[in-house]
Design a protein around this motif. Structure first.
Motif, PDB file in Angstrom:
ATOM      1  N   LEU D 119       8.166 -17.660 -42.807  1.00 20.03           N
ATOM      2  CA  LEU D 119       8.042 -16.111 -42.302  1.00 20.03           C
ATOM      3  C   LEU D 119       7.434 -15.584 -42.860  1.00 20.03           C
ATOM      4  CD1 LEU D 119      12.261 -15.472 -41.418  1.00 20.03           C
ATOM      5  CD2 LEU D 119      10.493 -16.878 -39.923  1.00 20.03           C
ATOM      6  N   TYR D 120       6.828 -14.648 -42.403  1.00 20.49           N
ATOM      7  CA  TYR D 120       5.626 -13.398 -42.529  1.00 20.49           C
ATOM      8  C   TYR D 120       5.267 -12.253 -42.242  1.00 20.49           C
ATOM      9  CZ  TYR D 120       1.973 -14.879 -39.540  1.00 20.49           C
ATOM     10  OH  TYR D 120       1.514 -15.571 -38.868  1.00 20.49           O
ATOM     11  N   TRP D 121       5.250 -10.859 -42.616  1.00 17.20           N
ATOM     12  CA  TRP D 121       4.534  -9.682 -41.985  1.00 17.20           C
ATOM     13  C   TRP D 121       2.956  -9.252 -41.879  1.00 17.20           C
ATOM     14  CZ3 TRP D 121       4.670  -6.892 -37.859  1.00 17.20           C
ATOM     15  CH2 TRP D 121       3.952  -5.298 -38.101  1.00 17.20           C
ATOM     16  N   GLU D 122       2.325  -9.290 -42.852  1.00 13.96           N
ATOM     17  CA  GLU D 122       1.274  -8.772 -43.373  1.00 13.96           C
ATOM     18  C   GLU D 122       0.503 -10.047 -42.751  1.00 13.96           C
ATOM     19  OE1 GLU D 122       0.286  -8.098 -47.159  1.00 13.96           O
ATOM     20  OE2 GLU D 122       2.495  -6.425 -47.070  1.00 13.96           O
ATOM     21  N   ALA D 123      -0.651  -9.315 -41.994  1.00 22.39           N
ATOM     22  CA  ALA D 123      -1.706 -10.685 -41.020  1.00 22.39           C
ATOM     23  C   ALA D 123      -3.066  -9.505 -40.320  1.00 22.39           C
ATOM     24  CB  ALA D 123      -1.013 -11.083 -39.867  1.00 22.39           C
ATOM     25  N   GLU D 124      -3.821 -10.243 -41.438  1.00 24.31           N
ATOM     26  CA  GLU D 124      -5.585  -9.859 -40.873  1.00 24.31           C
ATOM     27  C   GLU D 124      -5.191 -10.349 -39.102  1.00 24.31           C
ATOM     28  OE1 GLU D 124      -8.134 -10.954 -43.343  1.00 24.31           O
ATOM     29  OE2 GLU D 124      -7.023 -12.092 -44.518  1.00 24.31           O
ATOM     30  N   ARG D 125      -5.896  -9.291 -39.232  1.00 27.09           N
ATOM     31  CA  ARG D 125      -7.031  -8.963 -37.579  1.00 27.09           C
ATOM     32  C   ARG D 125      -7.920  -9.712 -37.528  1.00 27.09           C
ATOM     33  NH1 ARG D 125      -6.479  -5.233 -33.511  1.00 27.09           N
ATOM     34  NH2 ARG D 125      -5.427  -6.586 -31.937  1.00 27.09           N
ATOM     35  N   TYR D 126      -8.386 -10.759 -36.646  1.00 23.96           N
ATOM     36  CA  TYR D 126      -9.770 -11.936 -36.937  1.00 23.96           C
ATOM     37  C   TYR D 126     -10.828 -10.709 -36.637  1.00 23.96           C
ATOM     38  CZ  TYR D 126     -13.248 -14.802 -34.270  1.00 23.96           C
ATOM     39  OH  TYR D 126     -14.193 -15.271 -34.596  1.00 23.96           O
ATOM     40  N   GLN D 127     -11.627 -10.817 -36.654  1.00 24.09           N
ATOM     41  CA  GLN D 127     -13.295 -10.026 -37.183  1.00 24.09           C
ATOM     42  C   GLN D 127     -14.582 -10.806 -36.811  1.00 24.09           C
ATOM     43  OE1 GLN D 127     -13.517  -6.692 -37.276  1.00 24.09           O
ATOM     44  NE2 GLN D 127     -11.352  -6.544 -37.788  1.00 24.09           N
ATOM     45  N   PRO D 128     -14.529 -11.244 -35.741  1.00 21.26           N
ATOM     46  CA  PRO D 128     -15.415 -11.837 -35.333  1.00 21.26           C
ATOM     47  C   PRO D 128     -16.959 -11.516 -36.190  1.00 21.26           C
ATOM     48  CG  PRO D 128     -15.607 -10.498 -33.151  1.00 21.26           C
ATOM     49  CD  PRO D 128     -14.185  -9.950 -34.436  1.00 21.26           C
ATOM     50  N   PRO D 129     -17.269 -12.691 -36.048  1.00 24.33           N
ATOM     51  CA  PRO D 129     -19.178 -12.711 -36.631  1.00 24.33           C
ATOM     52  C   PRO D 129     -19.586 -12.574 -35.479  1.00 24.33           C
ATOM     53  CG  PRO D 129     -18.204 -14.865 -36.167  1.00 24.33           C
ATOM     54  CD  PRO D 129     -17.211 -14.672 -36.147  1.00 24.33           C
ATOM     55  N   ALA D 130     -20.846 -11.951 -35.696  1.00 21.22           N
ATOM     56  CA  ALA D 130     -21.982 -11.662 -34.445  1.00 21.22           C
ATOM     57  C   ALA D 130     -22.128 -12.736 -33.066  1.00 21.22           C
ATOM     58  CB  ALA D 130     -23.114 -11.268 -35.144  1.00 21.22           C
ATOM     59  N   ARG D 131     -22.347 -13.487 -33.431  1.00 21.28           N
ATOM     60  CA  ARG D 131     -22.585 -14.880 -32.578  1.00 21.28           C
ATOM     61  C   ARG D 131     -21.085 -14.960 -32.082  1.00 21.28           C
ATOM     62  NH1 ARG D 131     -19.757 -19.885 -33.366  1.00 21.28           N
ATOM     63  NH2 ARG D 131     -19.432 -20.139 -34.650  1.00 21.28           N
ATOM     64  N   LEU D 132     -19.693 -14.562 -31.764  1.00 24.60           N
ATOM     65  CA  LEU D 132     -18.693 -14.995 -31.440  1.00 24.60           C
ATOM     66  C   LEU D 132     -18.109 -13.304 -31.096  1.00 24.60           C
ATOM     67  CD1 LEU D 132     -17.221 -18.009 -33.409  1.00 24.60           C
ATOM     68  CD2 LEU D 132     -18.244 -17.202 -30.575  1.00 24.60           C
ATOM     69  N   ARG D 133     -19.162 -12.593 -31.013  1.00 26.12           N
ATOM     70  CA  ARG D 133     -18.422 -10.638 -30.506  1.00 26.12           C
ATOM     71  C   ARG D 133     -17.916 -11.053 -29.319  1.00 26.12           C
ATOM     72  NH1 ARG D 133     -21.865  -7.296 -33.908  1.00 26.12           N
ATOM     73  NH2 ARG D 133     -20.347  -8.343 -35.549  1.00 26.12           N
ATOM     74  N   PRO D 134     -16.971 -10.790 -28.719  1.00 28.25           N
ATOM     75  CA  PRO D 134     -16.829 -11.361 -27.430  1.00 28.25           C
ATOM     76  C   PRO D 134     -17.754  -9.249 -26.500  1.00 28.25           C
ATOM     77  CG  PRO D 134     -14.826  -9.716 -27.838  1.00 28.25           C
ATOM     78  CD  PRO D 134     -16.299  -9.851 -29.247  1.00 28.25           C
ATOM     79  N   ALA D 135     -18.260  -9.632 -24.656  1.00 26.51           N
ATOM     80  CA  ALA D 135     -18.692  -8.431 -24.408  1.00 26.51           C
ATOM     81  C   ALA D 135     -17.552  -7.403 -24.295  1.00 26.51           C
ATOM     82  CB  ALA D 135     -18.869  -8.528 -23.143  1.00 26.51           C
TER      83      ALA D 135
END
Lengths: 339, 339, 339, 339
Positions: D119-135
């Motif tokens: 079980l855990y609480w603290e989590a990083e949110r994903y930061q996409p690199p430029a090639r995977l940045r969504p519109a």
């Protein structure tokens, strides 16, 4: 940060007012494919095939179209008490009623914009008659596939003079989580998408540009797939249902949409989507005016009437929604609806 | 190589025999979503929403299930004459009849296995009544979406003692193109998939392991998308339609399939697919027994009854198809069907 | 009525001209998911996974975008000779060429509007390399699903000063069947949808409002399902492909569409549909201007640029198609493309 | 009845063990379409395009296949503390670890069957690199559509000697809600489908007929539509991915399934479905042995290996899952995987 409130489960049903009760009923049965579960003096109770309660739509005869009320089911009796106490403290409470068909005592209140709302806990589970008994016991009703064959009520979209005030009320008193919002460059908040679950939106407020109160933007009903939504458009085309916005994909919340007018003049939507929010500390996505001006997900411009029309209509124009000239909606209330 | 024959256009309709006419009719109307175009003494004429002629299915009361006949429309009056002359030369001709509901004079003959067939040219185009008039003028009928909502007759699959002989007859006398076939390791030919158009199959012969004659394997009706086919399975499940083979994808011809039994005992299919053959000198794909033993496209094993059951049944067992025990099909003919 | 001509089978390939060859190539490989079959000096030969010939798109470097030529395959050597003789009689013949990669001798001619066309008979069947060998032997190539993963060239839409003259040429000299057309209230013919098969359209002429000659409206590539087309829009959105018209359904011919601009400035379409014409004496559907003004099938208005933009562009404006401001297409030809 | 526990949000990730790390990695990248977010000594962290955290699959080299651990994210720091306290009281706690890539401190424990959980609480949110940045800014990552293009981890299915004991632990200590279960005629419980949300299942226990401990039945990854699932089967067929069970529909929980073996020998599923449970007092659906014997929703028989095979394999047979003879999976671990 205080902890999340988990007291309310979901919107159990919405009451839609119609000046054309017979035609609206026919629309929801034949075009949306809902079943009549019960009829009362001036109301008919309708259900999608996936509703676990007896109904999710209460259709009620009225002088004008719009929202009668919406009712939210609590997670438990204690949870209901907690929310009622909070609403009472907010000063927006109206008091208890005995309940309605299919559910127990309900606490009535209004949101800041004046939309009538209820909270309840006790509810009847749907018992299908023989002709609607499903083959598999984990669905409440047989799938008959008539018309758009909507599965259940998905979300309620309300117009409000002050989106921020209503959004805060929903968050603080009801425990809604805010997933997306529109905040214009001048700081004004014009849209808020909220949910009690992982579903991308269950309650939405958008700005009422007519500065009226208590109006409805639309009710949305769910289908399982994008193909069903395209099929609904095919059916509506041939059935002469006035289509306000053809199937496409929303940028906000990523849902597929198909907006039509039911004969009472209310906007109703067929929707689908699986954009789920699992993050317990989700940071709401904030869209600017410039971003919204780019249109929907695939670039389709948002239709003008989407920003101007709500029910009841207050435009001062002749009765009825701004439908294409080739379609026809009766301008006058038709015969009263008796059970 | 001689030139291609382009004298025949497509299978216009098939006549299906049923010992349970009332129930079969109800099935095709409610489950397959077809419309009744006309009724005669012992027959009902049914259509899919996309049929340009008046009907594609003639349902006829009979002691036993099976194929009454199938009728192929020619490209022109001259083309019809050419084919009739060829069939007469082949010795399989039976002579002209005056026609039937919806089409003009027809030339009757049998294929080598004894299946009754007809060729015709003159045909009535469907004129929808007001309630079935479509919104767009390039479709023949309104799309009402009832049941599986089949669009049109897609293909006819016939059992034959001698697949090769029937396949050659279809190629040489009728101008069918052979697209795929099964030739076992011992050289015997057990399946042939043929077409008059770019569609992957319109007429199929498969080996009749019971060594009977003139039997039907199945009739297949088209829907536009794979999703509609899955939806049909959902509907059939709840409607207690006996499903012989759940939705999956054929290796041969790449079509999606869903096989069920109609109440008369005949196997019928809901199919879709866009595997088109544009190559004018297409080399038929030949499958070996070993290749076929691998099952369908995604590895699903072909169901046993698919190789053993046809109509009329000659297994000597009790009447009716080999359906799952939970389903029920009446063993005795029901009431006669009168217009 | 004279008999139908059945001498031509289908459009084998089209040659697209691009001033941005590297970027166009990248687009067709990554966004449309095509495979490079071969490269020559200034051309790359590309294929969809369902093409039975080696390629259906020849992409050629050029000063300006537009159509290089289109090539139609005959049903046989004799059929080719008959069509060549007919074209020679029409005075539009240009003579034989030795052929090109993947096909034998071809007869060149132009339609009345000046679009270069070819007829040929001998063709190589595609032989996949190991990495593209399919699991099932009845498809030419492995399905890799990259980008929109188009299956094959579906149709060619040409602009023409005089739609009627080009339509008649296609019918009379080439044997195309006319399925739908637009005839305005003043009697002018502004669109013609024609086919050699049951497919709803394979060759289309629409009026060139710029009164230029030999221009291209678009090339369309087929996918099997509506869902694949929606998926393509999702991919294009994230890949910053300029979307001219988001997924919706055409009223004419009932196809689903998605129009984008490839980097060379040409409009290209992802399309699907199963609106088949089986009637050998089909009466063309004629749409009036008023009917077309109602928009597409579900009421979506046809986008303005659809009526004004073609390649090469003759608007006198800066190079490039009328794309949304957020997208960027290079205004100048990029590096030359060498094999 | 005590109130619902709302302390845990969802399964954040699962760790899958593989003896063929290079091949398993290639499989999840190319066939499931996941992205590599990070690599560590013996692990690779992979994500679906819809995962809001950095990854949902940790793929770790190991002697044998199976589950490394699964990790559940709490609703808040306080909620995490409450669950840890409860687990400690249960005697199944193992203590805190510092965390792992992408998340903070985690509390380790085992379920009664011995599966490692956190079980855990603290989590990083994903930061996409430029090639995977969504519109669109409301999705975490660009949609590239490679392979099956799975969106996110959907559910974990664990084998257990004693389903009832593990089910009770998940309900009582973790707050899972029980939606469906299998209880045989002899009273033994052989399956339990549970969830923390409205999704039909997120954690499943099924009986381990080998009476082993701590084994994995499968991990399931979500796609948005049934069409995407069929498309995945088409891709897997051509890519020679061993398909254990072709696309069809589960009776339990109504999900669409497609089961394959990844090269490490683990069963993995592509799944989709919108069977949501909104009822806060949902009564679990109980299936009997007789009911389950009817097969899946549309009548497809459950494949035998589905009841017998899990990882690690304890059948004593040669390494590897019971795949079709035409497919090949390496029997020995391949090269070690280094970042």
């Amino acid at each position: 940060m205080s902890e999340q409130i988990h007291d309310l489960a979901h919107i159990g049903h919405a009451e839609l007012l119609t000046p054309s009760p017979e035609q609206s009923l026919q629309f929801f049965v034949e075009q949306f494919g809902m079943e009549i579960e019960a009829q009362a003096e001036q109301s008919v109770f309708l259900r999608g095939w996936g509703d676990y309660q007896r109904y999710s739509l209460k259709l009620t005869e009225s002088q004008l179209p719009g929202l009668g009320h919406m009712a939210i089911r609590a997670w438990s009796a204690q949870a209901l008490e907690r929310r009622v106490a909070a609403i009472e403290r907010s000063g927006r409470g109206l008091g208890w009623i005995d309940g309605d068909l299919g559910h127990g005592p309900a606490y009535r209140f209004t949101d800041p914009d004046g939309h009538p709302m209820e909270l309840y806990w006790e509810a009847e589970r749907y018992q299908p008659p023989a002709r609607l008994r499903p083959a598999l016991k984990n669905v409440p009703q047989r799938y008959v596939g008539r018309g758009a064959a909507v599965k259940r009520l998905d979300h309620v979209n309300l117009l409000a003079r002050d989106v921020a005030a209503n959004r805060r009320f929903a968050q603080e008193q009801l425990g809604y989580r805010l997933y997306e919002q529109i905040v214009l460059e001048d700081g004004s908040e014009t849209g808020a998408w909220m949910s009690l679950t992982i579903a991308a939106h269950e309650l939405i407020y958008v700005a009422d540009h007519a500065h009226a109160s208590g109006r409805l933007h639309h009710l949305a009903f769910f289908v399982d797939t994008r193909e069903e939504l395209l099929r609904a458009a095919d059916l509506f085309l041939d059935a002469e249902v006035p289509i306000e916005a053809a199937p496409s994909k929303h940028a906000v919340a990523q849902g597929m949409f198909l907006y039509v007018y039911e004969p009472g003049g209310n906007r109703v939507e067929v929707t689908t989507g699986t954009h789920f929010i699992f993050d317990p500390e989700y940071q709401p996505v904030v869209w600017s005016g410039a971003e919204r001006a780019r249109g929907q997900a695939w670039g389709v411009k948002t239709i003008d009437t989407f920003h101007t029309y709500g029910t009841p209509d207050v435009s001062g124009k002749a009765t009825g929604p701004p439908i294409p000239p080739t379609s026809a909606i009766p301008a006058l209330p038709d015969q009263p609806l008796h059970a």
